[in-house]
Write an enzyme that holds these catalytic residues in place. Sequence first.
Site, PDB file in Angstrom:
ATOM      1  N   GLY A 135      14.436  35.361  41.668  1.00 30.37           N
ATOM      2  CA  GLY A 135      15.223  35.561  40.455  1.00 30.37           C
ATOM      3  C   GLY A 135      14.625  36.681  39.710  1.00 30.37           C
ATOM      4  O   GLY A 135      14.350  37.886  40.324  1.00 30.37           O
ATOM      5  N   THR A 205      15.547  33.772  35.408  1.00 35.10           N
ATOM      6  CA  THR A 205      17.180  33.462  35.532  1.00 35.10           C
ATOM      7  C   THR A 205      17.337  31.942  35.492  1.00 35.10           C
ATOM      8  O   THR A 205      16.371  31.276  35.720  1.00 35.10           O
ATOM      9  CB  THR A 205      17.284  33.884  37.104  1.00 35.10           C
ATOM     10  N   GLY A 216      11.954  25.224  27.648  1.00 41.50           N
ATOM     11  CA  GLY A 216      11.977  26.573  26.808  1.00 41.50           C
ATOM     12  C   GLY A 216      11.156  25.941  25.698  1.00 41.50           C
ATOM     13  O   GLY A 216      10.701  24.737  25.327  1.00 41.50           O
ATOM     14  N   GLY A 267      16.787  25.354  49.708  1.00 42.83           N
ATOM     15  CA  GLY A 267      17.793  25.999  49.735  1.00 42.83           C
ATOM     16  C   GLY A 267      17.799  27.107  48.862  1.00 42.83           C
ATOM     17  O   GLY A 267      16.993  26.961  47.893  1.00 42.83           O
ATOM     18  N   TYR A 458      -1.266  23.338  26.359  1.00 38.78           N
ATOM     19  CA  TYR A 458      -1.224  24.673  26.971  1.00 38.78           C
ATOM     20  C   TYR A 458      -2.635  25.302  26.763  1.00 38.78           C
ATOM     21  O   TYR A 458      -2.884  25.687  25.615  1.00 38.78           O
ATOM     22  CB  TYR A 458       0.131  25.194  26.472  1.00 38.78           C
TER      23      TYR A 458
END
Length: 541
Positions: A135, A205, A216, A267, A458
């Site tokens: 992507g 993407t 997100g 896939g 993080y």
Amino acid sequence: MKHTYREIFKWGDRRETELEKGILNLIKDKFDYSDAELSQKHLYGDKPVSLDKQGLLNTGALEKLRNIVGNENVYTDDFTRASHSFGKSYTDLLQLRLGSVPAPPDAVIYPRNLIEITEILEFCNNHKIAITPSGGKSTVTRGVETPEGGISLNLTWHLNKVLEVNEENSTATVQAGIFGPAFEEHLNAKGYSCGHFPQSFEHSTVGGWVAAKGAGQASTGFGKIENMVLSLKIVTPTGVITTPCYPASAQGWDLHQIFIGSEGTLGVIVEVTMKIRKYRPDNTRYASVIFKDFESAVGAMRCSMQSGIGTPHIFRISDPEETEISFKTKGFEGTIADKFLGALGYNQGRCLMLISAEGDKAYSKQLINSIKRICRKHGGFSLGAKPVLKWLEHRYSSAYLRDPLMDLGIMSDTLETAVMWDNLIPLWKKVRNFLKERPKTVVMVHISHVYENGANLYFTFLSPVNKGNEMNEYIAYHKGLVDTINSNGGSLSHHHGVGRALAPWMEEQLGKTGLDLMQAVKNHLDPRGIMNPGGTLGLKP
Ligand SMILES: Cc1cc2nc3c(=O)[nH]c(=O)nc-3n(C[C@H](O)[C@H](O)[C@H](O)COP(=O)(O)OP(=O)(O)OC[C@H]3O[C@@H](n4cnc5c(N)ncnc54)[C@H](O)[C@@H]3O)c2cc1C
């Protein structure tokens, strides 16, 4: 003008990102850089791309692929192949800066529809040609590399449309190659939002979000991608699967969950049906709170998540070092407001919390007030909306700072993990201690995805690296970091996925039987091992 390696790691952008004065001062202060050193560029990567490895697909194979997708959608030139050889991890950027592309794909193909993808998979399966779906190539776990050559199958040129917005069901069906901004703009025009805003939003993407199991920046409210997807259409070497679309069901496994996080190994995800939500930015309320230490901030965050008051959307805490550096570099340090906070006892060790609440106006207002009340009980002092609004201005752009830092020979990378509440502070300390063993290293930590039962941690580290030894130093440091997380109760990843970078630790995390189960699914759907081969997710070829 010839295309350069630099263009590839800078997302195709020829403009340069200048480091702000605050960051330059930080580099001088923490890493002892002189003005002369700040003006030297290291491993700039501005040489024209030139591969010494010819594509291995024979003329017959290329002709067949051209017949399927059209001549104009098959590329075998050096630049296109090099730009599909890496994602955006530190080692990817380093390799590109060194002009080293040891394993490019033999060809890059841009399919136009599901039928073409099916034909490509059938042909490649028959001839045992590797296929790596791609992507935005923003993976930071070495997910799109092509160690066995073959084809990089890029969905972004043609499979990038919104197929349906169903307002009654509150869903959108999109083609997997659509980039974040195009999807969100389409939804905003109809009064909706996708709710998924990774820091890489501009360059990733929907297919990549699903395949790498992302999160997100507002995931605390909207959930991770696995909570948003209702159904998928996937082409596998064994056949096409369209998972049924229901709000919930009890008909065995939710098949789409097998493919969320499959990282191209099973896939090609072609279509995704996702939940959407009303776009009401005017209703969003913001708050920022400062705490005297990390423990109090984490206590307030946990209590907010477990009190039944509702769930904020953005919910972040920066640890003391990250707070100190953001105050320093943003020019807050030394101001009257800073001195005032200091006088109140919010100085060394302080931590900044950022909050947003969306939804109905009355709900978001009430939620913010409830969180602020909890924060006060934990010693928090409210700083108003400004700090979070300032952070939102830079929510995507800070990602581009890595390039000018690497130009100066500074290693800069991130790693994230998920952890239960009762282990969050111990893990934070252990990992920080490990990272700090390296001299002259800045270690910034934040929590940004929060749950009733735990949260993510993080880690961002910046450290000058010995020129000429960048790769070895990074690999040893990264291994020590992952070992520390893995042996102290953290997950390998919360939202970046596993790729090849974290694959060696998968068996320890899942156990042999667990990994064998994943392998069995892989063997069924991809019996000849053509999908993203070469160890992704710890799977065998
Ligand atoms: C600066 C920066 C910040 C980031 N911030 C975040 C963040 O906040 N949250 C987050 O979740 N991630 C983040 N990431 C990681 C990365 O952006 C995500 O993993 C993203 O979801 C990848 O999307 P992509 O389209 O770029 O996929 P790619 O990088 O192209 O591919 C990622 C993996 O998915 C597979 N894949 C891609 N498309 C398909 C498809 N259609 N079918 C099957 N497999 C496919 C690939 O084979 C590969 O294994 C960040 C990365 C960078 C560089």
